[in-house]
Design an enzyme around this catalytic site. Structure first.
Site, mmCIF file in Angstrom:
data_model
loop_
_atom_site.group_PDB
_atom_site.id
_atom_site.type_symbol
_atom_site.label_atom_id
_atom_site.label_comp_id
_atom_site.label_asym_id
_atom_site.label_seq_id
_atom_site.Cartn_x
_atom_site.Cartn_y
_atom_site.Cartn_z
ATOM 1 N N GLY A 9 0.829 -1.221 0.000
ATOM 2 C CA GLY A 9 0.000 0.000 0.000
ATOM 3 C C GLY A 9 0.854 1.258 0.000
ATOM 4 O O GLY A 9 0.601 2.196 0.749
ATOM 5 N N ALA A 10 1.861 1.290 -0.893
ATOM 6 C CA ALA A 10 2.812 2.414 -0.871
ATOM 7 C C ALA A 10 2.597 3.404 -2.004
ATOM 8 O O ALA A 10 3.427 4.259 -2.254
ATOM 9 C CB ALA A 10 4.233 1.869 -0.899
ATOM 10 N N SER A 11 1.451 3.317 -2.688
ATOM 11 C CA SER A 11 1.183 4.249 -3.792
ATOM 12 C C SER A 11 0.798 5.630 -3.289
ATOM 13 O O SER A 11 0.870 6.609 -4.018
ATOM 14 C CB SER A 11 0.052 3.695 -4.672
ATOM 15 O OG SER A 11 -1.045 3.311 -3.857
ATOM 16 N N ARG A 12 0.361 5.711 -2.028
ATOM 17 C CA ARG A 12 -0.059 7.009 -1.473
ATOM 18 C C ARG A 12 -0.036 6.936 0.052
ATOM 19 O O ARG A 12 0.251 5.886 0.632
ATOM 20 C CB ARG A 12 -1.450 7.423 -1.989
ATOM 21 C CG ARG A 12 -2.489 6.333 -1.904
ATOM 22 C CD ARG A 12 -3.638 6.576 -2.889
ATOM 23 N NE ARG A 12 -4.505 5.419 -2.951
ATOM 24 C CZ ARG A 12 -5.560 5.213 -2.162
ATOM 25 N NH1 ARG A 12 -5.888 6.142 -1.258
ATOM 26 N NH2 ARG A 12 -6.295 4.135 -2.269
ATOM 27 N N ASN A 87 1.403 -2.364 5.352
ATOM 28 C CA ASN A 87 0.711 -1.076 5.500
ATOM 29 C C ASN A 87 -0.629 -1.019 4.763
ATOM 30 O O ASN A 87 -1.503 -0.237 5.134
ATOM 31 C CB ASN A 87 1.652 0.037 4.994
ATOM 32 C CG ASN A 87 0.940 1.345 4.773
ATOM 33 O OD1 ASN A 87 0.747 2.132 5.692
ATOM 34 N ND2 ASN A 87 0.506 1.599 3.529
ATOM 35 N N SER A 139 -3.878 0.372 14.438
ATOM 36 C CA SER A 139 -4.613 1.635 14.567
ATOM 37 C C SER A 139 -5.083 1.764 16.013
ATOM 38 O O SER A 139 -5.287 0.737 16.685
ATOM 39 C CB SER A 139 -5.835 1.625 13.646
ATOM 40 O OG SER A 139 -6.745 2.639 14.018
ATOM 41 N N TYR A 152 -13.099 -2.590 10.906
ATOM 42 C CA TYR A 152 -11.722 -2.071 10.940
ATOM 43 C C TYR A 152 -11.082 -2.295 12.314
ATOM 44 O O TYR A 152 -9.926 -2.729 12.415
ATOM 45 C CB TYR A 152 -11.782 -0.591 10.586
ATOM 46 C CG TYR A 152 -10.468 0.115 10.441
ATOM 47 C CD1 TYR A 152 -9.673 -0.064 9.305
ATOM 48 C CD2 TYR A 152 -10.026 1.018 11.411
ATOM 49 C CE1 TYR A 152 -8.476 0.620 9.162
ATOM 50 C CE2 TYR A 152 -8.843 1.702 11.268
ATOM 51 C CZ TYR A 152 -8.065 1.505 10.139
ATOM 52 O OH TYR A 152 -6.877 2.189 10.001
ATOM 53 N N ALA A 154 -11.855 -4.582 14.521
ATOM 54 C CA ALA A 154 -11.595 -6.020 14.681
ATOM 55 C C ALA A 154 -10.358 -6.429 13.886
ATOM 56 O O ALA A 154 -9.513 -7.187 14.374
ATOM 57 C CB ALA A 154 -12.814 -6.825 14.217
ATOM 58 N N LYS A 156 -7.809 -4.515 12.997
ATOM 59 C CA LYS A 156 -6.582 -3.937 13.569
ATOM 60 C C LYS A 156 -6.246 -4.569 14.922
ATOM 61 O O LYS A 156 -5.070 -4.704 15.261
ATOM 62 C CB LYS A 156 -6.716 -2.417 13.675
ATOM 63 C CG LYS A 156 -6.821 -1.713 12.316
ATOM 64 C CD LYS A 156 -5.588 -1.963 11.456
ATOM 65 C CE LYS A 156 -5.594 -1.124 10.183
ATOM 66 N NZ LYS A 156 -4.391 -1.337 9.362
HETATM 67 P P1 NAP Z 1 -4.671 5.297 2.054
HETATM 68 O O1 NAP Z 1 -4.137 6.662 1.828
HETATM 69 O O2 NAP Z 1 -6.124 5.035 1.869
HETATM 70 O O3 NAP Z 1 -3.820 4.288 1.115
HETATM 71 C C1 NAP Z 1 -4.093 2.913 1.186
HETATM 72 C C2 NAP Z 1 -3.013 2.164 0.438
HETATM 73 O O4 NAP Z 1 -3.285 0.753 0.555
HETATM 74 C C3 NAP Z 1 -2.990 2.457 -1.048
HETATM 75 O O5 NAP Z 1 -1.657 2.391 -1.486
HETATM 76 C C4 NAP Z 1 -3.813 1.315 -1.636
HETATM 77 O O6 NAP Z 1 -3.491 1.026 -2.990
HETATM 78 C C5 NAP Z 1 -3.358 0.185 -0.737
HETATM 79 N N1 NAP Z 1 -4.264 -0.962 -0.691
HETATM 80 C C6 NAP Z 1 -5.543 -1.009 -0.241
HETATM 81 N N2 NAP Z 1 -6.024 -2.258 -0.315
HETATM 82 C C7 NAP Z 1 -5.033 -3.018 -0.828
HETATM 83 C C8 NAP Z 1 -4.917 -4.394 -1.142
HETATM 84 N N3 NAP Z 1 -5.932 -5.251 -0.940
HETATM 85 N N4 NAP Z 1 -3.748 -4.839 -1.665
HETATM 86 C C9 NAP Z 1 -2.714 -3.983 -1.871
HETATM 87 N N5 NAP Z 1 -2.752 -2.674 -1.587
HETATM 88 C C10 NAP Z 1 -3.908 -2.198 -1.075
HETATM 89 O O7 NAP Z 1 -4.330 4.765 3.522
HETATM 90 P P2 NAP Z 1 -3.440 5.430 4.678
HETATM 91 O O8 NAP Z 1 -4.277 6.407 5.390
HETATM 92 O O9 NAP Z 1 -2.111 5.823 4.138
HETATM 93 O O10 NAP Z 1 -3.291 4.172 5.660
HETATM 94 C C11 NAP Z 1 -2.185 3.278 5.562
HETATM 95 C C12 NAP Z 1 -2.294 2.268 6.709
HETATM 96 O O11 NAP Z 1 -2.315 2.965 7.947
HETATM 97 C C13 NAP Z 1 -3.570 1.426 6.668
HETATM 98 O O12 NAP Z 1 -3.283 0.123 7.121
HETATM 99 C C14 NAP Z 1 -4.476 2.138 7.637
HETATM 100 O O13 NAP Z 1 -5.436 1.292 8.173
HETATM 101 C C15 NAP Z 1 -3.473 2.591 8.684
HETATM 102 N N6 NAP Z 1 -3.952 3.721 9.475
HETATM 103 C C16 NAP Z 1 -4.255 4.909 8.892
HETATM 104 C C17 NAP Z 1 -4.732 5.961 9.668
HETATM 105 C C18 NAP Z 1 -5.075 7.305 9.092
HETATM 106 O O14 NAP Z 1 -5.594 8.144 9.862
HETATM 107 N N7 NAP Z 1 -4.816 7.585 7.834
HETATM 108 C C19 NAP Z 1 -4.907 5.767 11.053
HETATM 109 C C20 NAP Z 1 -4.595 4.538 11.614
HETATM 110 C C21 NAP Z 1 -4.112 3.529 10.817
HETATM 111 P P3 NAP Z 1 -4.258 1.789 -4.224
HETATM 112 O O15 NAP Z 1 -3.690 3.181 -4.242
HETATM 113 O O16 NAP Z 1 -3.902 0.990 -5.421
HETATM 114 O O17 NAP Z 1 -5.725 1.774 -3.876
#
Ligand code: NAP
Length: 244
Positions: A9-12, A87, A139, A152, A154, A156
């Protein structure tokens, strides 16, 4: 040649920040995504510009066969990963009593089952190499629960249990496994929340603001580094004091 890191999940968002940070420290990077191939390629190009080998690869972490093939290809073409950052994750929020079975299971699949698949496949390679660092994104929802996030929270909480178990099973071979539990971080995931929800959330955060992806990346890079060699099975909360 630097250490090889797979960041799912490193595209963004947080994953992209972790990929950039690890590349800045000289790691070669696999930039995974599920569908945003162009974004993943842009992140890989940024990493290459820092002088490391980086490759964008799309696969679904919730698909075991896709994970198996990707991990096999990575080892053949780039070597054995020393760092795995689980991630990738999604949210599909809704109240418990209205939550559809598919809404529940899709989040479990992406966040928890995907982390299990990648940990078991890459963990096997790390065991043979007798070294490795695994960092999982949990999380605060997985620690404290969160209304509207039964799926989510459950998933995490499961990631935390998986982290501790993997730390126990893999520790004797020099592999550490830790988790980061962020609160609200400024990414696409939180941008979709309404202004009202965001403002209410900020009131509960001691630091009065959302975190930045780069702040989470610093922790991931530390846990993946030699400096964290005696830390395993831990969950590092990074929530600006929200859970206090
Ligand atoms: P995000 O901006 O929504 O990006 C999600 C990333 O995961 C994207 O690169 C997406 O790829 C990839 N992805 C989703 N489903 C996938 C799958 N089945 N296989 C491979 N790649 C997949 O998320 P984020 O906010 O950076 O969160 C990153 C991590 O931190 C997650 O595990 C999230 O639960 C955790 N987290 C985030 C927050 C927050 O506030 N943002 C808080 C607590 C925990 P595409 O671009 O191709 O869709």
């Amino acid at each position: 040649m630097g250490k090889l890191a797979i960041v799912t999940g490193a595209s963004r968002g947080i994953g992209a920040a972790i990929a950039r940070k690890l590349a800045s420290e000289g790691c070669d990077i696999v930039v995974n995504c599920i569908s945003s191939t162009e974004k993943a390629e842009a992140v890989a190009s940024e990493c290459q510009a820092m002088g490391v080998n980086a490759r964008a690869m799309a696969w679904d972490v919730a698909d075991y066969e896709a994970c198996r093939q990707a991990v096999q290809l990575i080892q053949k073409e780039m070597g054995t990963p020393e760092i795995l950052v689980n991630n990738a994750g999604i949210t599909r929020d809704g109240l418990l009593i209205r939550m559809k079975p598919e809404q529940f299971s899709s989040v479990i699949q992406a966040c928890l089952t995907g982390t299990f698949y990648m940990t078991s496949l890459v963990g096997a390679q790390m065991l043979r190499a007798r070294k490795g660092r695994i960092v999982n994104l949990a999380s605060v929802s997985g620690i404290a629960g969160n209304a509207g996030q039964a799926n989510y929270a459950a998933a995490k909480a499961g990631v935390i249990g998986l982290t501790k178990t993997a730390a126990k099973e893999l520790g004797s071979r020099g592999i550490t496994v830790n988790a980061i539990a962020p609160g609200f971080v400024e990414t696409d995931m939180t941008a979709s929340l309404s202004e009202k929800v965001q403002e209410e959330a900020k009131k509960r955060i001691s630091l009065g603001r959302f975190g930045k992806a780069e702040e989470i990346a610093e922790i991931a890079a530390f846990l993946a580094s030699d400096s964290a060699s005696y830390i395993t099975g831990q969950v590092i909360a990074a929530d600006g004091g929200m859970a206090l």
